[in-house]
Design a protein around this motif. Structure first.
Motif, PDB file in Angstrom:
ATOM      1  N   ALA A  29       0.817  -1.205   0.000  1.00  0.00           N
ATOM      2  CA  ALA A  29       0.000   0.000   0.000  1.00  0.00           C
ATOM      3  C   ALA A  29       0.857   1.264   0.000  1.00  0.00           C
ATOM      4  CB  ALA A  29      -0.930  -0.008   1.208  1.00  0.00           C
ATOM      5  N   LEU A  30       1.908   1.284   0.817  1.00  0.00           N
ATOM      6  CA  LEU A  30       2.774   2.459   0.891  1.00  0.00           C
ATOM      7  C   LEU A  30       4.215   1.978   0.779  1.00  0.00           C
ATOM      8  CD1 LEU A  30       1.068   3.728   4.137  1.00  0.00           C
ATOM      9  CD2 LEU A  30       0.764   4.828   1.941  1.00  0.00           C
ATOM     10  N   PRO A  31       4.639   1.587  -0.424  1.00  0.00           N
ATOM     11  CA  PRO A  31       5.940   0.908  -0.530  1.00  0.00           C
ATOM     12  C   PRO A  31       7.096   1.794  -0.047  1.00  0.00           C
ATOM     13  CG  PRO A  31       4.761   0.857  -2.621  1.00  0.00           C
ATOM     14  CD  PRO A  31       4.030   1.792  -1.723  1.00  0.00           C
ATOM     15  N   TYR A  32       8.022   1.174   0.650  1.00  0.00           N
ATOM     16  CA  TYR A  32       9.222   1.857   1.113  1.00  0.00           C
ATOM     17  C   TYR A  32      10.406   1.016   0.672  1.00  0.00           C
ATOM     18  CZ  TYR A  32       8.398  -1.700   4.666  1.00  0.00           C
ATOM     19  OH  TYR A  32       8.145  -2.885   5.277  1.00  0.00           O
ATOM     20  N   SER A  33      11.562   1.621   0.589  1.00  0.00           N
ATOM     21  CA  SER A  33      12.796   0.907   0.282  1.00  0.00           C
ATOM     22  C   SER A  33      12.637  -0.053  -0.897  1.00  0.00           C
ATOM     23  CB  SER A  33      13.257   0.126   1.523  1.00  0.00           C
ATOM     24  OG  SER A  33      14.529  -0.397   1.308  1.00  0.00           O
ATOM     25  N   SER A  34      12.122   0.453  -1.990  1.00  0.00           N
ATOM     26  CA  SER A  34      11.919  -0.282  -3.268  1.00  0.00           C
ATOM     27  C   SER A  34      11.178  -1.598  -3.135  1.00  0.00           C
ATOM     28  CB  SER A  34      13.212  -0.535  -4.047  1.00  0.00           C
ATOM     29  OG  SER A  34      14.352  -0.223  -3.383  1.00  0.00           O
ATOM     30  N   TYR A  35      10.225  -1.685  -2.226  1.00  0.00           N
ATOM     31  CA  TYR A  35       9.388  -2.893  -2.208  1.00  0.00           C
ATOM     32  C   TYR A  35       8.532  -2.975  -3.467  1.00  0.00           C
ATOM     33  CZ  TYR A  35      10.100  -5.310   2.196  1.00  0.00           C
ATOM     34  OH  TYR A  35      10.628  -6.071   3.200  1.00  0.00           O
ATOM     35  N   ASP A  36       8.299  -1.812  -4.124  1.00  0.00           N
ATOM     36  CA  ASP A  36       7.480  -1.847  -5.334  1.00  0.00           C
ATOM     37  C   ASP A  36       8.220  -2.462  -6.520  1.00  0.00           C
ATOM     38  OD1 ASP A  36       9.152   0.280  -4.996  1.00  0.00           O
ATOM     39  OD2 ASP A  36       7.927   1.731  -6.080  1.00  0.00           O
ATOM     40  N   HIS A  37       9.512  -2.753  -6.361  1.00  0.00           N
ATOM     41  CA  HIS A  37      10.240  -3.407  -7.448  1.00  0.00           C
ATOM     42  C   HIS A  37       9.983  -4.914  -7.482  1.00  0.00           C
ATOM     43  CE1 HIS A  37      13.549  -0.065  -7.566  1.00  0.00           C
ATOM     44  NE2 HIS A  37      12.334   0.405  -7.519  1.00  0.00           N
ATOM     45  N   PHE A  38       9.362  -5.428  -6.452  1.00  0.00           N
ATOM     46  CA  PHE A  38       9.259  -6.886  -6.342  1.00  0.00           C
ATOM     47  C   PHE A  38       7.816  -7.338  -6.450  1.00  0.00           C
ATOM     48  CE2 PHE A  38      12.747  -5.441  -3.543  1.00  0.00           C
ATOM     49  CZ  PHE A  38      13.786  -5.821  -4.370  1.00  0.00           C
ATOM     50  N   GLU A  39       7.682  -8.540  -7.009  1.00  0.00           N
ATOM     51  CA  GLU A  39       6.364  -9.158  -7.137  1.00  0.00           C
ATOM     52  C   GLU A  39       6.128 -10.034  -5.925  1.00  0.00           C
ATOM     53  OE1 GLU A  39       4.435 -10.157 -10.293  1.00  0.00           O
ATOM     54  OE2 GLU A  39       5.028  -8.142 -10.982  1.00  0.00           O
ATOM     55  N   GLN A  73       6.110 -16.151   0.558  1.00  0.00           N
ATOM     56  CA  GLN A  73       6.212 -14.894  -0.194  1.00  0.00           C
ATOM     57  C   GLN A  73       7.517 -14.167   0.149  1.00  0.00           C
ATOM     58  OE1 GLN A  73       4.299 -14.122  -2.624  1.00  0.00           O
ATOM     59  NE2 GLN A  73       2.949 -15.865  -2.254  1.00  0.00           N
ATOM     60  N   SER A  74       7.936 -14.249   1.398  1.00  0.00           N
ATOM     61  CA  SER A  74       9.196 -13.607   1.781  1.00  0.00           C
ATOM     62  C   SER A  74      10.358 -14.246   1.028  1.00  0.00           C
ATOM     63  CB  SER A  74       9.426 -13.740   3.278  1.00  0.00           C
ATOM     64  OG  SER A  74       8.516 -12.948   3.971  1.00  0.00           O
ATOM     65  N   LEU A  75      10.319 -15.575   0.923  1.00  0.00           N
ATOM     66  CA  LEU A  75      11.363 -16.255   0.162  1.00  0.00           C
ATOM     67  C   LEU A  75      11.364 -15.771  -1.280  1.00  0.00           C
ATOM     68  CD1 LEU A  75      11.128 -19.980   1.267  1.00  0.00           C
ATOM     69  CD2 LEU A  75      12.938 -18.381   1.776  1.00  0.00           C
ATOM     70  N   HIS A  76      10.151 -15.582  -1.818  1.00  0.00           N
ATOM     71  CA  HIS A  76      10.009 -15.131  -3.204  1.00  0.00           C
ATOM     72  C   HIS A  76      10.639 -13.745  -3.368  1.00  0.00           C
ATOM     73  CE1 HIS A  76       8.390 -15.097  -7.140  1.00  0.00           C
ATOM     74  NE2 HIS A  76       7.432 -14.215  -6.896  1.00  0.00           N
ATOM     75  N   ILE A  77      10.384 -12.859  -2.400  1.00  0.00           N
ATOM     76  CA  ILE A  77      10.970 -11.510  -2.470  1.00  0.00           C
ATOM     77  C   ILE A  77      12.490 -11.588  -2.376  1.00  0.00           C
ATOM     78  CG2 ILE A  77      11.088  -9.269  -1.327  1.00  0.00           C
ATOM     79  CD1 ILE A  77       8.250  -9.762  -0.310  1.00  0.00           C
ATOM     80  N   VAL A  78      12.979 -12.401  -1.449  1.00  0.00           N
ATOM     81  CA  VAL A  78      14.435 -12.512  -1.276  1.00  0.00           C
ATOM     82  C   VAL A  78      15.074 -13.019  -2.563  1.00  0.00           C
ATOM     83  CG1 VAL A  78      16.245 -13.727  -0.025  1.00  0.00           C
ATOM     84  CG2 VAL A  78      14.293 -12.853   1.202  1.00  0.00           C
ATOM     85  N   GLN A  79      14.422 -14.011  -3.185  1.00  0.00           N
ATOM     86  CA  GLN A  79      14.941 -14.567  -4.445  1.00  0.00           C
ATOM     87  C   GLN A  79      15.070 -13.470  -5.501  1.00  0.00           C
ATOM     88  OE1 GLN A  79      15.182 -18.317  -5.166  1.00  0.00           O
ATOM     89  NE2 GLN A  79      16.561 -17.338  -6.603  1.00  0.00           N
ATOM     90  N   GLN A  80      13.994 -12.672  -5.661  1.00  0.00           N
ATOM     91  CA  GLN A  80      14.039 -11.609  -6.681  1.00  0.00           C
ATOM     92  C   GLN A  80      15.109 -10.586  -6.356  1.00  0.00           C
ATOM     93  OE1 GLN A  80      10.092  -9.896  -7.587  1.00  0.00           O
ATOM     94  NE2 GLN A  80       9.300 -11.603  -6.397  1.00  0.00           N
ATOM     95  N   ALA A  81      15.175 -10.184  -5.101  1.00  0.00           N
ATOM     96  CA  ALA A  81      16.126  -9.141  -4.728  1.00  0.00           C
ATOM     97  C   ALA A  81      17.554  -9.624  -4.917  1.00  0.00           C
ATOM     98  CB  ALA A  81      15.891  -8.716  -3.286  1.00  0.00           C
ATOM     99  N   LEU A  82      17.769 -10.898  -4.625  1.00  0.00           N
ATOM    100  CA  LEU A  82      19.123 -11.425  -4.745  1.00  0.00           C
ATOM    101  C   LEU A  82      19.514 -11.566  -6.212  1.00  0.00           C
ATOM    102  CD1 LEU A  82      21.097 -12.253  -2.556  1.00  0.00           C
ATOM    103  CD2 LEU A  82      20.402 -14.605  -2.871  1.00  0.00           C
TER     104      LEU A  82
END
Lengths: 412, 160
Positions: free
Chosen positions: A254-264, A288-297
């Motif tokens: 809803a209010l993305p911070y620290s480039s959370y909007d870059h991740f699915e 979902q957290s694993l999914h975010i970590v995967q994308q960010a990495l």
């Protein structure tokens, strides 16, 4: 020091207003639970009013872990105060660092390099998994599933190893600093995280095999601790407790911070608002957290991990031998600290428990004038009476587990 | 166990009563399930699979003080919690020991302020202090082993 008498010598008359009139006549029983109780997740004390085994009312008594952290932070410089934030919600230390650093960065309008933002996301999500593992282990232990605790803590050790790789400490890492991170991650970091990404999904399936269709687990969790959508919003719930009641509100979305909007990623929602739905949501959140970590990495950019603004960020060690200006900045920052402009900011982020807000007021001195954390545990604890009324006393530990309170977070 | 002599192959050993009792005490110590703050999480890690306190006969944590003989004060003790802690200590039967786990319990740690008791030794007698914020599970185990060594030194004259 003198020790106060801890035995309660009052009478029921003092509790008028907190308990129903039926308690006055002895029709219902007033029972104390805690502060030393294996299922209260710390030092929570509850005063229960019971009709047989049914809970008529429950009144939380907090403050047994009040540490004066917010007040102590006013006596410390901004960089020093970060170490205090670790110790508020001790299952989410990096998340607390994150909130405080975001507040400082918003106050002084400090840039954070994109690599630092991505690393912050990775570490915050790993911390979320870490917190959910402790929650799952203790929640299952409360309800009577002993082995889940051992498995959860086995996996948690791997995460703590990762935190130790980056910061040298298992729990109280103080790795996030204003303008970025303490230092870049070492070379072992990426293989360790990739190793965990490959290892962990099968373990979540294992936990679900143990619990999700277990008839005992279903009996103890389904239809227990119900909270309706309207009440969840009205009483200020957030995080998995709110999403369990089918409200799509995740601050990362809803209010993305620290480039959370870059991740699915998806925001799991519950339908029934009971203990079981909150359990399902937290399990899915780990995926979902694993999914975010995967994308960010995978998309981790190179570059610096800390801002170049020398007024607020100390120069790297290598510069000290070459630049007089660097020596001056170094000296100023480590003796006096930096002076942010006057002002007030409020930032919020999605902690594993819900909305973690940080209010920061500055009077232009190197120390914060006022720091205040809006912590999800405090709000959820105030919702506990509403959630537990009418259920059996044995359900109470399940309900306490499902809102995932941390008393350090609540009392600070 | 301080083995004094062994009588042939009759399966009989002789030893001192003190040594036998101390051996029993160190190998079946029941800690109280009592966590306060951050250190409690590390105490749970110590209990869990990787560090496995049952190697020291301590897998059984008792939630009731009346069934336990070791109190691990894991975390910061606030002034509101101090009377409760003392009451729990008083409820434990003799012989009893206290490990102060972590900086906050040992000396107040980073919290030198109005809310925190500056060291749990102000309210209960402490046998072993474990440093760290929070201490690693290895450090806690070291503290427990140190306590075991200390108990093995106890003599009958001290028990009375």
């Amino acid at each position: 020091m003198t020790i106060m008498e801890s035995r309660w010598e009052g009478n029921l008359e003092e509790l008028r207003g907190l308990v129903s009139d039926r308690a006055m006549t002895g029709e219902t029983m007033v029972l104390n639970m805690g502060p030393q109780h294996p299922s209260t997740h710390g030092v929570l004390r509850l005063m229960l009013e019971l009709d047989g085994e049914t809970i008529i009312n429950c009144v939380p008594d907090i403050g047994y872990l009040h540490t004066g952290i917010e007040k102590n932070m006013e006596a410390k410089k901004y960089e020093q105060a970060i170490t205090m934030t670790d110790r508020t919600d001790y299952l989410n230390p990096m998340g607390n660092n994150f909130a405080f650093c975001l507040a400082i960065e918003k106050l002084i309008d400090l840039d954070v390099p994109i690599r630092a933002q991505y690393l912050r996301v990775i570490l915050a999500e790993l911390t979320r998994i870490n917190s959910h593992l402790v929650w799952l282990g203790t929640h299952a232990l409360d309800i009577g599933a002993m082995s889940v605790f051992l498995y959860c803590f086995r996996e948690r050790e791997k995460l703590l190893d990762i935190f130790e790789i980056v910061s040298g400490q298992r729990m109280m890492s103080t790795y996030f600093r204003p303008g970025g991170l303490w230092r870049d991650v070492p070379d072992e970091f990426e293989p360790a995280v990739r190793d965990f990404l490959g290892y962990f999904p099968a373990k979540i399936d294992d936990y679900e095999k143990l619990l999700s269709n277990n008839p005992l687990w279903l009996d103890r969790t389904q239809g227990i601790g119900f909270i309706s959508t309207e009440d969840a919003i009205r009483l200020g719930c957030s995080g998995p407790t709110l999403r369990g009641s089918d409200v799509n509100w995740d601050i990362r979305k809803a209010l993305p911070y620290s480039s959370y909007d870059h991740f699915e990623f998806d925001v799991p929602l519950g339908k029934h608002g009971d203990v079981y739905d909150r359990y399902v949501i937290r399990m899915e959140e780990m995926r979902q957290s694993l999914h975010i970590v995967q994308q960010a990495l995978d998309r981790l950019p190179g570059g610096p991990t800390r801002s170049n603004n020398r007024k607020y960020v100390p120069p790297p060690r290598a510069e000290l031998g070459q630049s007089m200006e660097a020596v001056i900045h170094h000296f100023k920052l480590w003796t006096e600290g930096f002076r942010p402009p006057k002002g007030e900011v409020y930032v919020r982020l999605e902690s594993p428990r819900g909305e973690l807000g940080c209010f920061l007021a500055s009077d232009g001195s190197p120390r914060p004038w006022r720091v205040r954390f809006r912590t999800p545990s405090f709000v959820h604890l105030s919702v506990l009476p509403h959630m537990s009324q009418g259920y059996m006393i044995a359900d109470l530990v399940g309900i306490i587990g499902s809102i995932d309170i941390v008393l350090g977070d609540c009392d600070r | 166990m301080g083995l004094t002599s062994k009588l042939g192959n009759m399966g009989i050993v002789t030893t001192r009563l003190e040594d036998t009792v101390n051996w029993g005490r160190t190998n079946a110590m029941w800690p109280m399930l009592f966590g306060l703050a951050c250190c409690a999480i590390e105490m749970m890690s110590t209990q869990a699979a990787n560090y496995d306190l049952s190697r020291f006969g301590m897998e059984l944590m008792r939630p009731s003080p009346r069934q336990s003989d070791l109190m691990i004060v894991a975390g910061r003790v606030t002034r509101k919690m101090a009377p409760v802690l003392r009451q729990l200590y008083d409820q434990m039967p003799e012989p009893k020991w206290v490990i102060s786990m972590g900086d906050c319990a040992s000396c107040g740690g980073v919290f030198n302020n109005y809310a925190i008791v500056q060291g749990v030794d102000e309210i209960v007698p402490v046998d072993v202090y474990v440093a760290g914020c929070p201490p690693r599970p290895e450090q806690l185990i070291h503290g427990i082993v140190t306590l075991h060594e200390r108990i093995k030194q106890e003599r009958i004259v001290d028990w009375a």
